[in-house]
Design a protein around this motif. Structure first.
Motif, mmCIF file in Angstrom:
data_model
loop_
_atom_site.group_PDB
_atom_site.id
_atom_site.type_symbol
_atom_site.label_atom_id
_atom_site.label_comp_id
_atom_site.label_asym_id
_atom_site.label_seq_id
_atom_site.Cartn_x
_atom_site.Cartn_y
_atom_site.Cartn_z
ATOM 1 N N ALA A 203 70.739 82.379 -109.299
ATOM 2 C CA ALA A 203 70.881 81.853 -107.941
ATOM 3 C C ALA A 203 71.440 82.900 -106.998
ATOM 4 C CB ALA A 203 71.791 80.621 -107.958
ATOM 5 N N GLY A 204 71.932 83.979 -107.546
ATOM 6 C CA GLY A 204 72.511 85.030 -106.724
ATOM 7 C C GLY A 204 73.136 86.108 -107.596
ATOM 8 N N THR A 205 73.714 87.112 -106.939
ATOM 9 C CA THR A 205 74.289 88.239 -107.680
ATOM 10 C C THR A 205 75.606 88.695 -107.046
ATOM 11 O OG1 THR A 205 73.074 89.887 -106.369
ATOM 12 C CG2 THR A 205 72.009 89.089 -108.374
ATOM 13 N N ILE A 206 76.485 89.206 -107.894
ATOM 14 C CA ILE A 206 77.710 89.865 -107.446
ATOM 15 C C ILE A 206 77.746 91.239 -108.101
ATOM 16 C CG2 ILE A 206 80.237 89.868 -107.491
ATOM 17 C CD1 ILE A 206 80.164 86.828 -107.479
ATOM 18 N N LEU A 207 77.798 92.278 -107.300
ATOM 19 C CA LEU A 207 77.857 93.649 -107.809
ATOM 20 C C LEU A 207 79.282 94.180 -107.676
ATOM 21 C CD1 LEU A 207 75.377 96.528 -107.379
ATOM 22 C CD2 LEU A 207 77.710 96.896 -106.629
ATOM 23 N N ILE A 208 79.784 94.774 -108.752
ATOM 24 C CA ILE A 208 81.098 95.423 -108.738
ATOM 25 C C ILE A 208 80.868 96.926 -108.636
ATOM 26 C CG2 ILE A 208 83.272 95.755 -109.956
ATOM 27 C CD1 ILE A 208 82.678 93.144 -111.485
ATOM 28 N N PRO A 209 81.228 97.558 -107.524
ATOM 29 C CA PRO A 209 80.985 98.994 -107.342
ATOM 30 C C PRO A 209 81.954 99.831 -108.162
ATOM 31 C CG PRO A 209 82.145 98.131 -105.446
ATOM 32 C CD PRO A 209 81.859 96.947 -106.337
ATOM 33 N N PHE A 210 81.562 100.069 -109.383
ATOM 34 C CA PHE A 210 82.438 100.703 -110.358
ATOM 35 C C PHE A 210 82.346 102.229 -110.305
ATOM 36 C CE2 PHE A 210 82.646 102.161 -114.901
ATOM 37 C CZ PHE A 210 84.011 102.078 -115.035
ATOM 38 N N GLU A 211 81.135 102.781 -110.037
ATOM 39 C CA GLU A 211 80.962 104.225 -110.087
ATOM 40 C C GLU A 211 80.396 104.826 -108.802
ATOM 41 O OE1 GLU A 211 78.711 105.358 -113.529
ATOM 42 O OE2 GLU A 211 80.505 105.441 -114.768
ATOM 43 N N LYS A 212 79.484 104.142 -108.142
ATOM 44 C CA LYS A 212 78.782 104.753 -107.003
ATOM 45 C C LYS A 212 79.724 105.103 -105.861
ATOM 46 C CE LYS A 212 75.079 104.100 -103.657
ATOM 47 N NZ LYS A 212 73.990 103.239 -103.156
#
Length: 549
Positions: A203-212
């Motif tokens: 239904a959706g996404t959550i991205l955790i900006p770990f490296e970029k």
């Protein structure tokens, strides 16, 4: 002096060649006509304050569009057949997420409200983005499905109707046979991860900006702006990038903590599992509707059989417009990103149109809009191509031009996926320079998905972005590298990327000649560029050909 002798040797080679012809002389004349001063003249207008940073829907970008159309007309390029115009009009919706939006975490009996910009940003925003009831989260590792590496983060979890949570990286590897070793792959890119999750029913996404990203302030720099989308692209899927500082809340009460996740990543033991935390989202937005334009000029091919196939040469002409002031300057001129790239596009159009014998294949010159807002102009073109995509043999995209006149290497971003690598190598050999890989320091900045070549690749068209390399005749690798770093840290996507910085028209001219040579030989070759058998874009090409799309 060296440049003079190279030209003399090239001329002697042409005159002595067994294949000497009027067509060869014609090529050499057009090649030599490419002029850095002409490129600089276009740049001085396109990057001027008068154009207000060429933001989408602004007065400045309309002036830029008219300028480009005038130049295409001056060079006798053909118009779009269906409209008898150089303009491909695109309906856009602009949306700003308001701080009154409600993003809640449900942890046991507690409700924790997150603050927009401090805690999260929306990847895509709009009135359709709505999660009304507390919805389950599932951690899916890197969010990757890569059959060729026998890797699937979704194998042990059910994501249907739930929110996929993933890191922005990919499995660590020293093995070139597994995720290309130390080189980043297609699977690490956020848009690929999002599409993978949605295709599996999320239904959706959550991205955790770990490296970029090195810090949340860099995320803010990229996302604290109006989100613009194609008017027909309803944003019904929740898509968020979340501050790593509060990521631990997502894992509260679950089988593993966020610290455990980091440790598993480092030990190559990352797992997917359901989370205890749930979320809801009710967004408030300020929206506007407007029309943007791709500028398209066509140079018909000269060969009766091959003229019904097409090479696209593209560059985006939009930038960020007027934004937050830095040292009392609020105009984000985008001189090197990418007014100079579209200035080179204009010069290439002039040089090709000056040929007495036109290339065998048809060349389509496209000044694309909306690149800075998510490659929107190229997406619209591939959704509504002027000529069939399955007959489009390649895309050579221009996004940035050489800094230094004495460069002795180039980088073919995306060349590893197709036989365009061979085309670039042949051009480099003719120009007595080398081809190098993307330096480790710039893998993220120059990744294949960051500009319009990715859009064309995603629909099956072999694509490449040619950049200046780090090898230089008069400067050390470290000096060149430091100059690039300073640009990206101090001027890129700021008002400092303007006409006050030094721009080397000799370097721009040399880079343009390399692009002319590359495109000329692609457009005249009987053999079309081909995807490699292990390319992630091959299936799209085969599907396009089968559907004649």
């Amino acid at each position: 002096m060296k440049s003079f002798f190279l030209k003399l040797l090239l001329l002697l080679f042409i005159l002595c060649s067994k294949n000497f012809s009027q067509e060869t002389v014609d090529y050499f004349r057009a090649f030599e006509s490419i002029n850095g001063d002409s490129i600089l003249k276009h740049l001085q207008f396109l990057a001027s304050d008068e154009l207000e940073g060429r933001g989408l829907g602004s007065r400045g970008i309309k002036l830029a569009a008219n300028y480009l159309a005038e130049k295409f007309n001056e060079y006798d390029l053909k118009k779009i057949p269906s409209t008898d115009s150089y303009f491909q009009e695109i309906p856009f919706i602009g949306s700003r997420t308001l701080s009154s939006s409600e993003f809640n975490f449900y942890i046991d009996d507690k409700v924790i409200s997150l603050k927009y910009s401090d805690d999260y940003f929306l990847y895509k925003s709009g009135q359709q983005t709505f999660i009304p009831l507390p919805t389950e989260l599932v951690f899916v590792g890197y969010g990757i499905v890569a059959p060729e590496f026998d890797y699937n983060d979704y194998q042990a979890v059910d994501i249907t109707g739930k929110i996929a949570v993933f890191l922005d990286s990919e499995p660590l590897s020293n093995d070139p046979e597994f995720f290309n070793g130390n080189e980043i792959t297609y699977y690490s890119f956020a848009e690929v991860k999002r599409q993978t999750a949605l295709q599996r029913g999320a239904a959706g996404t959550i991205l955790i900006p770990f490296e970029k990203y090195s810090g949340w302030e860099n995320v803010t720099k990229d996302f604290a702006k109006e989100d613009i989308r194609l008017a027909y692209d309803l944003t019904s899927n929740f898509s968020v990038i979340i501050n790593p500082a509060i990521a631990k809340l997502i894992f509260n009460g679950s089988q593993y903590s966020f610290d455990d996740i980091i440790e598993m990543h480092q030990k190559h033991q990352l797992k997917s599992f359901p989370l205890k935390t749930k979320i809801s989202f009710r967004g408030n937005f300020k929206e506007r509707a407007f029309v943007g334009k791709n500028i398209i000029g066509i140079l018909p091919g000269s060969d009766d059989k091959l003229k019904d196939s097409y090479l696209i040469i593209s560059a985006h002409y939009d930038h960020l417009g007027i934004g937050s002031p830095i040292q009392n300057d609020s105009i984000y001129n985008g001189a090197l990103d990418n007014a100079i790239g579209v200035s080179v596009l204009i010069e290439l159009a002039r040089a090709f149109s000056s040929l007495n014998t036109k290339p065998k294949r048809t060349i389509i010159f496209i000044a694309l809009t909306g690149e800075e807002s998510g490659l929107l102009g190229s997406i619209y073109y591939t959704d509504n191509p002027v000529f069939p995509l399955y007959k489009t043999i390649a895309n050579v995209n221009i996004d940035g031009i050489a800094f230094f006149r004495d460069f002795e290497s180039v980088i073919g971003v995306g060349s590893e996926y197709s036989s365009l690598k061979n085309n670039l190598s042949e051009t480099a050999e003719r120009y007595q320079i080398s081809v190098e890989k993307i330096p480790e320091e710039f893998e993220q900045l120059t990744s294949f998905t960051n500009s319009d070549q990715y859009t064309f690749a995603s629909v099956g068209v072999p694509s490449i972005l040619v950049l200046e390399g780090l090898q230089n005749r008069t400067k050390s690798r470290e000096e060149v590298l430091q100059s690039f770093i300073e640009y990206f840290e101090l001027r890129y996507h700021t008002p400092k990327d303007d006409l006050n910085q030094f721009i080397d028209e000799v370097a721009a001219e040399r880079h343009t000649k390399i692009l002319f040579d590359l495109c000329y030989h692609i457009a005249n070759s009987v053999d079309e560029p081909k995807w490699k058998s292990d390319s992630p874009f091959l299936k799209a090409r085969l599907r396009s050909i089968a559907e004649k799309k």
